[in-house]
Design an enzyme around this catalytic site. Structure first.
Site, PDB file in Angstrom:
ATOM      1  CB  ALA A  25      28.349 112.918  27.672  1.00 33.73           C
ATOM      2  CE1 TYR A  93      29.254 117.739  34.779  1.00 36.01           C
ATOM      3  CE2 TYR A  93      30.918 117.162  36.397  1.00 36.01           C
ATOM      4  CZ  TYR A  93      30.457 117.151  35.096  1.00 36.01           C
ATOM      5  OH  TYR A  93      31.204 116.556  34.119  1.00 36.01           O
ATOM      6  CG  ASN A 153      31.700 110.561  29.027  1.00 30.15           C
ATOM      7  OD1 ASN A 153      32.662 111.304  28.978  1.00 30.15           O
ATOM      8  ND2 ASN A 153      30.820 110.478  28.060  1.00 30.15           N
ATOM      9  CE  LYS A 209      37.060 107.704  25.028  1.00 32.64           C
ATOM     10  NZ  LYS A 209      35.903 108.601  25.319  1.00 32.64           N
ATOM     11  N   GLY A 245      34.848 117.828  25.664  1.00 37.22           N
ATOM     12  CA  GLY A 245      34.016 117.635  24.465  1.00 37.22           C
ATOM     13  C   GLY A 245      34.715 116.836  23.391  1.00 37.22           C
ATOM     14  N   GLY A 247      36.282 113.941  23.678  1.00 36.07           N
ATOM     15  CA  GLY A 247      35.932 112.525  23.780  1.00 36.07           C
ATOM     16  C   GLY A 247      34.595 112.220  23.147  1.00 36.07           C
ATOM     17  CG  ASP A 248      31.179 113.919  24.723  1.00 41.26           C
ATOM     18  OD1 ASP A 248      31.230 112.809  25.288  1.00 41.26           O
ATOM     19  OD2 ASP A 248      31.018 114.988  25.344  1.00 41.26           O
TER      20      ASP A 248
END
Length: 311
Positions: A25, A93, A153, A209, A245, A247-248
């Site tokens: 992020a 992850y 996030n 968002k 990606g 959102g970043d």
């Protein structure tokens, strides 16, 4: 982190070839800001391994200052696997015990903050370890001459054995908060911008968002201390390849425009335009839209904006 995405079509369990790239992020935002012409630096830790060297090289190649990145001789670089899909990409992850998870409050004394206008953080860092949570609490509570932005996030897999209520605590200490309406609904039980603002009145600026619908800006009038009317800007229509990606990228576009003193609608449009570039690629940091397209749409009337279609 090192990031692996499928290099061939088919169910993930049957994919035999994967492409190694880079994602994360804060590093995504740093790369996007550098691409927008701002000086940006990324602070984190990687392992003394091939993945770590690849991550640092990738971020530096985007024009980001990586001189403050630590290299841990004992812990590995974090990585994740992305099962790409236009409707949403499950991620796996592998970062428990990673170099970045060992960061702690002692890092603050080494941060080169002189002349810095903005520090961007996310809700991913405090989920990594107790020391990372302590780092975030110290960073957000410390006196500052810069603005501090916080992108919630929400990553449920990272919070499986931690209390996500801490995200509300951290967000309340930031100057600018970005949060997805879906994230807020899951974490706090509220998804409408006004309800999120009622739950989170402290930050001067709140950006909600709302995925393909658009984004809403709520900010406080510094003269009166009361909130100005909400500003909503619909999202662009985009042929989505993969959403991770975006959102970043939105955060970077919005923050760059805010630092330039842009009006509210222009800030939101700048976020949407940057996100559109990320939506068109499997990578976390995708190529931006052509400059002439961005310039035209930033100044478009509502009808032209609504009719735009990014393919």
């Amino acid at each position: 982190m090192a990031l692996f995405v499928p290099a061939e079509p088919g169910p993930p369990a049957e994919v035999r070839t994967w492409t190694r790239t880079v994602g994360g992020a804060e590093s995504n935002v740093a790369c996007q800001l550098a691409g927008l012409g701002l000086r940006s630096a990324w602070v984190s830790a990687v392992g003394d391994d091939a993945f770590g060297r690849a991550v640092v090289s990738f971020v530096a190649a985007h024009g980001v200052d990586v001189s403050a990145v630590l290299v841990d001789p004992d812990r590995p670089t974090g990585l994740y696997i992305k099962e790409s899909d236009a409707a949403g990409s499950p991620v796996r992850y592998y970062r428990r015990g990673s170099a970045a998870s060992a960061l702690g409050p002692s890092l603050l004394a080494t941060l080169p903050l002189d002349g810095v206008r903005l520090v961007h953080t996310s809700g991913i860092t405090p989920a990594l370890s107790d020391s990372c949570l302590a780092l975030m609490r110290a960073l957000l509570a410390a006196p500052r001459a810069h603005q501090l932005s916080f992108d919630v996030n929400w990553r449920p897999r990272l919070w499986a054995d931690r209390d996500p209520a801490v995200l509300r605590e951290l967000a309340a200490l930031a100057d600018v908060v970005l949060v997805g309406a879906d994230e807020a609904e899951t974490m706090w039980g509220v998804g409408e911008p006004a309800a999120i603002r009622k739950l989170l009145p402290e930050p001067a600026t709140l950006v909600v968002k709302q995925a393909e619908r658009g984004a809403t800006l709520i900010e406080r009038d510094p003269a009166t201390g009361t909130d100005l009317p909400e500003v909503f800007q619909r999202a662009l229509r985009v042929d989505v390849v993969e959403p991770v990606g975006a959102g970043d990228a939105f955060a970077a576009g919005y923050l760059a425009a805010a630092l330039a003193g842009a009006a509210p609608v222009r800030r939101l449009r700048a976020g949407h335009l940057r996100a559109a570039g990320a939506l068109r690629t499997h990578d976390d940091v995708g190529p931006p839209l052509p400059a002439e397209v961005v310039a035209r749409l930033l100044d478009a009337d509502e009808a032209e904006w609504a009719a735009a279609h990014v393919s």
